[in-house]
Design a protein around this motif. Structure first.
Motif, short mmCIF file in Angstrom:
data_model
loop_
_atom_site.label_atom_id
_atom_site.label_comp_id
_atom_site.label_asym_id
_atom_site.label_seq_id
_atom_site.Cartn_x
_atom_site.Cartn_y
_atom_site.Cartn_z
N PHE A 137 3.82 14.93 9.00
CA PHE A 137 4.72 16.00 9.41
C PHE A 137 5.86 16.18 8.41
CE2 PHE A 137 2.96 16.19 13.76
CZ PHE A 137 3.01 17.57 13.94
N LEU A 138 6.42 15.08 7.90
CA LEU A 138 7.50 15.19 6.93
C LEU A 138 7.01 15.86 5.64
CD1 LEU A 138 9.25 11.73 7.44
CD2 LEU A 138 10.11 13.99 8.10
N ALA A 139 5.75 15.59 5.26
CA ALA A 139 5.18 16.25 4.08
C ALA A 139 4.98 17.75 4.35
CB ALA A 139 3.85 15.60 3.71
N VAL A 140 4.49 18.08 5.53
CA VAL A 140 4.26 19.49 5.90
C VAL A 140 5.59 20.24 5.97
CG1 VAL A 140 3.54 21.00 7.79
CG2 VAL A 140 2.08 19.11 7.10
N MET A 141 6.61 19.60 6.54
CA MET A 141 7.91 20.25 6.64
C MET A 141 8.55 20.43 5.27
SD MET A 141 9.10 18.16 10.06
CE MET A 141 10.62 18.96 10.53
N ALA A 142 8.28 19.51 4.34
CA ALA A 142 8.76 19.67 2.97
C ALA A 142 8.08 20.86 2.31
CB ALA A 142 8.50 18.40 2.16
N TYR A 143 6.78 21.02 2.57
CA TYR A 143 6.05 22.18 2.04
C TYR A 143 6.62 23.48 2.60
CZ TYR A 143 2.31 25.60 1.42
OH TYR A 143 1.60 26.75 1.11
N GLU A 181 -6.43 -7.50 5.63
CA GLU A 181 -5.07 -7.25 5.17
C GLU A 181 -5.07 -6.35 3.94
OE1 GLU A 181 -2.12 -10.44 5.11
OE2 GLU A 181 -3.61 -11.71 6.09
N PHE A 182 -6.03 -6.58 3.06
CA PHE A 182 -6.14 -5.74 1.86
C PHE A 182 -6.46 -4.30 2.25
CE2 PHE A 182 -8.69 -3.89 -1.61
CZ PHE A 182 -7.75 -3.96 -2.63
N ALA A 183 -7.39 -4.13 3.20
CA ALA A 183 -7.75 -2.79 3.66
C ALA A 183 -6.56 -2.10 4.32
CB ALA A 183 -8.93 -2.86 4.63
N PHE A 184 -5.79 -2.86 5.12
CA PHE A 184 -4.60 -2.30 5.77
C PHE A 184 -3.57 -1.90 4.72
CE2 PHE A 184 -0.39 -2.67 7.68
CZ PHE A 184 -0.53 -1.88 8.81
N MET A 185 -3.41 -2.72 3.69
CA MET A 185 -2.46 -2.40 2.64
C MET A 185 -2.85 -1.11 1.92
SD MET A 185 -1.37 -4.66 -0.70
CE MET A 185 -2.95 -4.37 -1.52
N ILE A 186 -4.15 -0.95 1.63
CA ILE A 186 -4.63 0.27 0.98
C ILE A 186 -4.35 1.48 1.86
CG2 ILE A 186 -6.66 1.51 0.15
CD1 ILE A 186 -5.71 -0.72 -1.71
N MET A 187 -4.64 1.36 3.17
CA MET A 187 -4.40 2.46 4.10
C MET A 187 -2.91 2.80 4.14
SD MET A 187 -3.17 3.36 7.30
CE MET A 187 -3.08 1.85 8.28
N SER A 188 -2.06 1.76 4.25
CA SER A 188 -0.61 1.98 4.33
C SER A 188 -0.09 2.65 3.07
CB SER A 188 0.11 0.65 4.57
OG SER A 188 -0.30 0.05 5.76
N TRP A 189 -0.48 2.12 1.93
CA TRP A 189 -0.03 2.69 0.66
C TRP A 189 -0.50 4.13 0.51
CZ3 TRP A 189 1.18 -0.34 -4.26
CH2 TRP A 189 1.80 -1.55 -3.95
N SER A 190 -1.74 4.40 0.90
CA SER A 190 -2.29 5.75 0.76
C SER A 190 -1.51 6.75 1.59
CB SER A 190 -3.76 5.77 1.17
OG SER A 190 -4.52 4.92 0.35
N VAL A 191 -1.26 6.40 2.86
CA VAL A 191 -0.55 7.32 3.76
C VAL A 191 0.92 7.46 3.35
CG1 VAL A 191 0.23 7.71 6.13
CG2 VAL A 191 -2.10 6.90 5.70
N ILE A 192 1.59 6.31 3.18
CA ILE A 192 3.03 6.35 2.90
C ILE A 192 3.33 6.97 1.55
CG2 ILE A 192 5.10 4.94 2.53
CD1 ILE A 192 3.92 2.97 4.61
N PHE A 193 2.71 6.44 0.49
CA PHE A 193 3.02 6.96 -0.84
C PHE A 193 2.37 8.32 -1.10
CE2 PHE A 193 3.95 2.41 -2.00
CZ PHE A 193 5.29 2.62 -2.24
N GLY A 194 1.22 8.58 -0.46
CA GLY A 194 0.58 9.89 -0.60
C GLY A 194 1.49 10.98 -0.07
N CYS A 195 1.99 10.81 1.16
CA CYS A 195 2.88 11.81 1.75
C CYS A 195 4.22 11.86 1.03
CB CYS A 195 3.08 11.51 3.24
SG CYS A 195 1.60 11.74 4.25
N PHE A 196 4.74 10.68 0.65
CA PHE A 196 6.01 10.64 -0.06
C PHE A 196 5.91 11.35 -1.41
CE2 PHE A 196 9.22 8.42 -2.72
CZ PHE A 196 10.36 8.72 -1.97
N PHE A 197 4.78 11.20 -2.08
CA PHE A 197 4.55 11.88 -3.36
C PHE A 197 4.54 13.39 -3.17
CE2 PHE A 197 1.46 13.49 -6.58
CZ PHE A 197 2.22 13.23 -7.72
N LEU A 198 3.89 13.86 -2.10
CA LEU A 198 3.85 15.31 -1.82
C LEU A 198 5.25 15.84 -1.52
CD1 LEU A 198 0.63 15.54 0.38
CD2 LEU A 198 0.89 16.28 -2.00
N ILE A 199 6.05 15.04 -0.80
CA ILE A 199 7.43 15.44 -0.49
C ILE A 199 8.24 15.55 -1.77
CG2 ILE A 199 9.57 14.70 0.62
CD1 ILE A 199 7.79 13.40 2.80
#
Length: 316
Positions: free
Chosen positions: A117-123, A199-217
């Motif tokens: 939502f924060l990424a969409v609102m930035a768009y 834990e590695f899979a969770f880290m990949i998911m977390s990084w993808s969502v958090i940094f992916g959206c943050f990068f778009l913002i």
């Protein structure tokens, strides 16, 4: 290798939420404080959703997204706070494994949706400032609803693999979760199994969502800053900045806490600090977000006055 009887008996099917280990008087004070904040939070977000729903002049993309964001924030805080309040008041801290896994799933799915939502609102702000003439065609009501739906579904799907993995783990005694909700790191610590791959899979998911959206913002705001600097008048620059200021404050608080919480190895986690930081994004942030978004928004103030006038008419 087959398990012994002792190993079989050691498997936990319930957990004890440790919460805030402090004096009874302090627990009761925290209950009073957090319950007041929770009631205000739910009231404020419900008011935002109601205002956008009943006031036709707020049926705009920005407010449609804001109403969905408020609904998300109300659900997000409801996942953790009521259980925490019950534990503070009654000192009953046991939670079943199914309830714990459900709490884990909805906490992270709503958290992932908040990123979206924060990424969409930035768009939305990018289009409004950088392409104002095309805004009515690029950000229609239908488009904003589709973007909102995508944010909801994206979050629900992003958290699903980790929640399924967590639910398949075996957990051993002592079954204490050193937190005030079923967070990822405390759950992993209680597990009897090797969790390194998960834990590695969770880290990949977390990084993808958090940094992916943050990068778009950040991309959106890079173009916004460039566009604002091209505005000749100081008044125009100020107006453009005010348009984005609320969103930027919310983004700063949100990412400041979740990057600290989830972008790090679980072996270096100190749960005492985590509890304090978690209070910020589970209790404090949902409380102040409607204030940040609505306090300096003239259209929302007008909507509040109109709604109050309507209520007075119905009463008379």
């Amino acid at each position: 290798m087959p398990k012994t009887d002792n190993e079989t008996r050691s498997i936990a099917t319930t957990f004890i939420i440790v919460g805030f280990e402090t004096l009874r008087e302090v627990e009761l004070f925290l209950f009073s404080l957090f319950s007041s904040m929770y009631v205000f939070t739910i009231t404020a977000h419900s008011m935002v959703v109601t205002l956008v729903s009943v006031n036709r002049h707020l049926h705009k993309p920005m407010y449609i997204l804001l109403a969905n964001f408020s609904m998300l924030q109300a659900l997000y805080t409801t996942v953790t706070v009521p259980k925490m309040l019950n534990a503070l008041l009654t000192q009953y801290k046991e939670i079943s494994s199914s309830s714990c896994f459900a709490q884990f799933y909805f906490l992270f799915s709503f958290g992932a949706s908040e990123n979206c939502f924060l990424a969409v609102m930035a768009y939305d702000r990018y289009v409004a400032i950088c392409r104002p003439l095309h805004y009515p065609t690029l950000m229609t009501g239908e488009t904003s609803l589709k973007l909102a739906l995508g944010a909801w579904v994206g979050g629900l799907l992003a958290a699903l693999p980790s929640a399924v993995w967590i639910s398949t783990l075996r957990f051993c005694f002592p079954n204490f979760i050193d937190h005030f909700f079923c967070d990822y790191a405390p759950l992993v610590k209680v597990s009897c199994e090797d969790t390194s791959e998960g834990e590695f899979a969770f880290m990949i998911m977390s990084w993808s969502v958090i940094f992916g959206c943050f990068f778009l913002i950040m991309i959106s705001y890079t173009f916004i800053v460039i566009a604002v600097l091209k505005i000749q008048s100081t008044e125009g620059q100020k107006k453009a900045f005010i348009t984005c200021a609320s969103h930027l404050v919310v983004v700063s608080i949100f990412y400041g806490t979740i990057i600290f919480m989830y972008i790090r190895p679980t072996t270096h986690i100190r749960f005492t600090i985590d509890k304090v930081v978690s209070v910020i994004y589970c209790v404090v942030t949902p409380l102040i977000n409607p204030i940040i978004y609505c306090l300096r928004n003239q259209e929302m103030k007008v909507a509040v006055l109109k709604t109050l006038q309507m209520l007075r008419k119905y009463q008379t």
